[in-house]
Design an enzyme around this catalytic site. Structure first.
Site, PDB file in Angstrom:
ATOM      1  N   PHE A  55      -0.018  10.210  -7.396  1.00 16.99           N
ATOM      2  CA  PHE A  55      -0.004   8.772  -7.140  1.00 16.99           C
ATOM      3  C   PHE A  55      -0.773   8.035  -8.226  1.00 16.99           C
ATOM      4  O   PHE A  55      -0.937   6.867  -8.186  1.00 16.99           O
ATOM      5  CB  PHE A  55      -0.590   8.470  -5.756  1.00 16.99           C
ATOM      6  CG  PHE A  55       0.084   9.255  -4.660  1.00 16.99           C
ATOM      7  CD1 PHE A  55       1.463   9.429  -4.691  1.00 16.99           C
ATOM      8  CD2 PHE A  55      -0.625   9.825  -3.645  1.00 16.99           C
ATOM      9  CE1 PHE A  55       2.103  10.154  -3.696  1.00 16.99           C
ATOM     10  CE2 PHE A  55       0.000  10.544  -2.641  1.00 16.99           C
ATOM     11  CZ  PHE A  55       1.358  10.714  -2.666  1.00 16.99           C
ATOM     12  N   SER A  71       0.837  -1.202   0.000  1.00 17.04           N
ATOM     13  CA  SER A  71       0.000   0.000   0.000  1.00 17.04           C
ATOM     14  C   SER A  71       0.875   1.257   0.000  1.00 17.04           C
ATOM     15  O   SER A  71       0.586   2.228  -0.719  1.00 17.04           O
ATOM     16  CB  SER A  71      -0.903  -0.013   1.237  1.00 17.04           C
ATOM     17  OG  SER A  71      -1.456   1.241   1.452  1.00 17.04           O
ATOM     18  N   TRP A  96       2.371   1.647  -3.398  1.00 16.31           N
ATOM     19  CA  TRP A  96       1.376   2.132  -4.364  1.00 16.31           C
ATOM     20  C   TRP A  96       1.428   3.650  -4.470  1.00 16.31           C
ATOM     21  O   TRP A  96       1.208   4.219  -5.539  1.00 16.31           O
ATOM     22  CB  TRP A  96      -0.018   1.691  -3.899  1.00 16.31           C
ATOM     23  CG  TRP A  96      -1.154   2.234  -4.727  1.00 16.31           C
ATOM     24  CD1 TRP A  96      -1.711   1.666  -5.831  1.00 16.31           C
ATOM     25  CD2 TRP A  96      -1.869   3.459  -4.516  1.00 16.31           C
ATOM     26  NE1 TRP A  96      -2.728   2.449  -6.313  1.00 16.31           N
ATOM     27  CE2 TRP A  96      -2.846   3.554  -5.528  1.00 16.31           C
ATOM     28  CE3 TRP A  96      -1.790   4.473  -3.577  1.00 16.31           C
ATOM     29  CZ2 TRP A  96      -3.727   4.620  -5.622  1.00 16.31           C
ATOM     30  CZ3 TRP A  96      -2.661   5.539  -3.672  1.00 16.31           C
ATOM     31  CH2 TRP A  96      -3.622   5.612  -4.685  1.00 16.31           C
ATOM     32  N   HIS A  97       1.733   4.306  -3.349  1.00 17.58           N
ATOM     33  CA  HIS A  97       1.721   5.768  -3.341  1.00 17.58           C
ATOM     34  C   HIS A  97       2.842   6.366  -4.177  1.00 17.58           C
ATOM     35  O   HIS A  97       2.724   7.500  -4.642  1.00 17.58           O
ATOM     36  CB  HIS A  97       1.800   6.299  -1.913  1.00 17.58           C
ATOM     37  CG  HIS A  97       0.511   6.167  -1.184  1.00 17.58           C
ATOM     38  ND1 HIS A  97       0.145   5.005  -0.538  1.00 17.58           N
ATOM     39  CD2 HIS A  97      -0.526   7.026  -1.012  1.00 17.58           C
ATOM     40  CE1 HIS A  97      -1.049   5.174  -0.002  1.00 17.58           C
ATOM     41  NE2 HIS A  97      -1.483   6.384  -0.265  1.00 17.58           N
ATOM     42  N   GLY A  98       3.919   5.657  -4.311  1.00 14.90           N
ATOM     43  CA  GLY A  98       4.984   6.233  -5.129  1.00 14.90           C
ATOM     44  C   GLY A  98       6.253   5.417  -5.063  1.00 14.90           C
ATOM     45  O   GLY A  98       6.454   4.603  -4.161  1.00 14.90           O
TER      46      GLY A  98
END
Lengths: 352, 477
Positions: free
Chosen positions: B477, B322, B325-327
């Site tokens: 993102f 997770s 996923w943001h970067g």
């Protein structure tokens, strides 16, 4: 759906009415004077047939405000101007751009007032400022000033890069004269014709529209200054120097026998960053000094030292919090600098 | 196109009027019109990336249909793998290519090997992580036989590209959103009104709170080495409110717009900073993503129905992914990992569903224990936000190091009084509204009071809002 739309429209109308009242009485939405073009000299000033006073503001909640007043000749000034024939005192004229116009300062905080306080009754001080004009544009303002007011001293308030930007290749100033380099020499690019756009004139009647357009920085950040480091090659430098030479020569021609003083702003970004040694900010001064060398009546004053000294003694900035233009303190220092120079070099001579 | 921009202020009423003038019964034409509008909306940034949405939509539409018709399990699996490969392949290339190359070169460097790995100047398409996950959920749910494929390509393309939630969510599931594209949508007056209220609240949070906090956060994080502990605390506190108001503001606007068009999107934020533990925080923060990872990562790994160590592994994997996923930055990975570590003790005690009710129901203030729990959870979230906001791990550790090294003394806090007030406003309002769906759900108040509140919010935006049209944080993102 009909009910939803009716409610929405009624609410929007009420909100607009409330906004108009609030932005005229409580928070002063920015209002600038109406512009007008002088057809004889192709210069911009303000329309004396429209609103003559108002408040110009920047920032949300109109954090910075200045009261302006359009005088009898269409310039923002506390003074009404008297023509050369009727005036009984010698005159110092200050010509320049938005720094001379100083819409954000009250009329008794601007350069003309500050300088008048210094020179007292010995001289009259008139200012001729209009936003967006580069130094090349003053070639058109000079004969106007000469014709109507016949000044004794003319001060050009110079901001960073104004010589460079006088060349069309670097920047555009559609309503003011600029220059271009043809390969053989410098050539003038006349200003375009000013046309008041009807829908804009209509829109500016709304305080809400003015607030959104001018106070909320919807299109630009007023703190975005031209911070280019001016690093250009020798060939380009020669072209810019040619432009400086051309402008100074032209100004001498248009203002024959007058004392010309070029007062150069310092790079305040460098000042606040404590980069006083950065050479770029001195380039405008150096170019003008070089251009002034052939003329005894041309002088260049640089504000680097007085601004530097003030800032390091007080840690107070010389421009507004939300705008890069000078605050009243900067005008006071500039006036003191001019007066000190004139007192030493010119006024005493003139009195003698 | 940004929600808080002039083009969108023109775009939305035009689309809205055309949409409803088509007539609710001709919902297929409405869908087609929504696709066009959504592609204009997205193409406003960079029309070239429309091809990615189109490819993603086309592949998943075809794969979904074939998978649904196929009874052969291995064929279905291959089709699912094609969908995953295409979607994650696009995402991986645009978002993570340089990260993996750089990390690999760095790894080789630690062994004394020099590697001149090629990196590309790749532009990250806006919102790619959002629509990729949305469309992936469609094929995965068909594979799991939770939903049937749609035979209506227009409805499916509209579902993938629906402009209110295209670039920053909520990440919708096909199960809830797709059927809304295959049926008549009636205009509901009260729903539309509350949609506008929700939009208004979203704009307030974004333009007044988030955008005004942004410069302070930037200044403090950039100059952390010279600042004292209180200022550094304020920096991360402001960031916590900035990112919340930015992202939940976007979600509120998106949900509000969708409601105007007769759609219902899932709730994305449920006042997360009033959570009493981290488990509750993650049920309230970015709900659409948290539930996505729960359904498509955590549960397939075994979820909570496995042994203790496997549960710990599942939590760590889910939170780390997770974060990733943001970067493509280790700071996000550590942020995710840290949240996973917060979560583990709660999970081991099986108290992750301890708090599912409204906080302090019927009372103005929470009890001392509740307040303590809220404060502790908030402080844990703040610690993790330092990693999320920092440019690099060394930046984050430098910030924390300075925070603990410097004394809690200093001066010049008056500059932070205004942002502090701004940060507190949404907290107070949302605390009062914590049993509602959003901060401006005031339909039960008398008309005059409601209109006065709307006017105050509008004036708040006009007078204090930032009109610099700053991009929403989660777009990256």
């Amino acid at each position: 759906m009909f009910r939803f739309f009716v409610r929405a429209i009624v609410f929007i109308i009420l909100l607009v009415v409330a906004s108009e009242i609030a932005l005229r009485t409580v928070v002063h939405a920015s209002l600038a004077p109406y512009a007008k073009q002088d057809n004889e000299f192709n210069i911009m000033h303000y329309d004396t047939s429209k609103t003559r006073t108002g408040i110009f503001s920047v920032g949300r909640l109109a954090q910075e405000q200045g009261h302006w007043r359009v005088n009898n000749y269409g310039w923002n000034s506390i003074f009404d101007y008297v023509s050369a024939e009727k005036r009984d005192k010698p005159l110092i004229a200050v010509i320049g751009d938005s720094y001379t116009n100083a819409l954000l300062c009250d009329t008794d905080q601007r350069i003309d007032w500050a300088l008048k306080e210094q020179v007292g009754n010995k001289y009259d001080v008139y200012s001729f400022g209009y936003g967006g004009i580069f130094l090349a544009g003053t070639i058109d303002v000079a004969p106007y000033v000469e014709k109507y007011f016949d000044p004794d001293v003319v001060v050009f308030l110079i901001t960073k890069n104004t010589v460079k930007n006088s060349l069309k290749r670097y920047d555009s100033s559609p309503l003011h004269k600029q220059l271009r380099h043809t390969g053989e020499g410098i050539e003038e690019v006349p200003p375009g014709k000013y046309r008041a756009v009807p829908y804009r004139r209509l829109a500016r009647k709304s305080a809400l529209v003015r607030y959104i357009m001018l106070n909320t920085y919807i299109f630009q950040d007023p703190l975005d200054e031209d911070n280019s480091t001016d690093s250009i090659d020798q060939n380009e430098e020669k072209i810019i120097q040619d432009a400086a030479d051309y402008i100074v020569t032209e100004l001498n021609d248009k203002l024959p026998g007058k004392e010309l003083v070029f007062l150069v702003d310092m790079d305040r970004v460098a000042l606040y960053d404590d980069e006083n040694t950065r050479p770029e900010h001195l380039k405008t001064s150096l170019r003008l000094e070089k251009a002034c060398q052939p003329f005894e009546n041309c002088h260049v004053l640089d504000l680097t030292d007085p601004f530097y000294q003030y800032y390091h003694e007080t840690s107070k900035k010389l421009n507004f919090k939300n705008d890069t233009h000078w605050n009243p303190t900067a005008y006071r220092i500039a006036a003191e600098t001019i007066y000190s120079f004139l007192n030493d070099r010119l006024l005493t001579t003139s009195q003698e | 196109m940004l929600f808080n921009s002039i083009p969108f202020a023109i775009f939305l009423p035009i689309v809205y009027l055309i949409y409803w003038s088509i007539g609710a019964r001709r919902f297929k034409i409405q869908n087609f019109m929504l696709i066009l509008a959504s592609y204009v909306f997205y193409g406003w940034w960079d029309w070239r990336f429309l091809s990615l949405i189109f490819i993603s939509s086309l592949v998943d539409y075809v794969v979904g249909g074939r998978m649904d018709r196929s009874t052969n399990q291995s064929t279905r699996k291959i089709l699912l793998l094609i969908s995953i490969f295409v979607n994650l392949g696009i995402l991986g290339f645009f978002k993570y290519f340089n990260f993996f190359i750089d990390s690999f070169a760095c790894l080789l460097g630690t062994f004394g090997l020099q590697a001149n790995m090629p990196t590309l100047r790749i532009i990250l398409p806006v919102g790619i992580s959002f629509y990729t996950f949305q469309t992936l959920s469609y094929t995965i749910d068909i594979y799991r036989e939770k939903i049937k494929s749609t035979g209506d390509p227009i409805a499916f393309f509209a579902f993938v590209s629906f402009f209110p939630q295209l670039v920053a969510g909520p990440i919708e599931r096909a199960k809830s959103l797709l059927p809304q594209f295959t049926q008549v949508r009636q205009f509901d007056d009260s729903n539309a009104r509350d949609g506008v209220r929700q939009m208004l609240w979203g704009f307030f949070k974004k333009m007044v709170v988030a955008d005004n906090l942004a410069p302070h956060v930037e200044f403090i994080f950039e100059n952390y080495a010279t600042l004292d502990s209180i200022t550094l605390f304020l920096g991360v506190f402001f960031f916590a409110l900035q990112i919340y108001c930015d992202f939940s503001g976007y979600s509120d606007i998106a949900i509000g717009i969708a409601r105007l068009f007769g759609f219902s999107l899932m709730r994305n934020f449920a006042f997360p900073y009033f959570s009493r533990d981290i488990a509750e925080f993650w049920r309230r923060w970015h709900i659409s993503l948290s539930s996505w990872f729960r359904d498509y990562v955590y549960i397939p790994l075994g979820g909570s129905y496995v042994g203790k160590w496997q549960r710990i592994r599942n939590i760590i994997i889910t939170f780390t992914v997770s974060g990733f996923w943001h970067g493509a930055n280790w700071t996000f990975v550590i942020w995710g990992l840290l949240n996973g570590l917060y979560y583990i003790p709660i999970m081991l005690k099986e108290k992750q569903k301890r708090y599912t009710d409204t906080i302090a129901p019927g009372r103005l203030f929470p009890g001392i224990r509740e307040a303590g729990a809220i404060l502790l959870t908030f402080l844990l979230a703040l610690l993790a936000w330092v990693f999320f906001r920092a440019d690099s791990l060394s930046h984050a550790f430098g910030y924390l190091g300075q925070f603990f090294r410097m004394p809690f003394t200093g001066s010049g806090y008056s500059d932070y009084l205004r942002p502090l007030c701004l940060a507190i406003i949404p907290l107070v309002i949302e605390w009062l509204q914590r049993d509602k769906q959003h901060g401006l759900e005031i339909s039960l108040l008398p008309l005059v009071v409601r209109w006065m509140i709307y006017a105050i919010v509008c004036f708040g935006i006009l007078l204090f809002g930032s009109f610099g049209f700053q991009q929403f944080i989660y777009f990256q993102f």
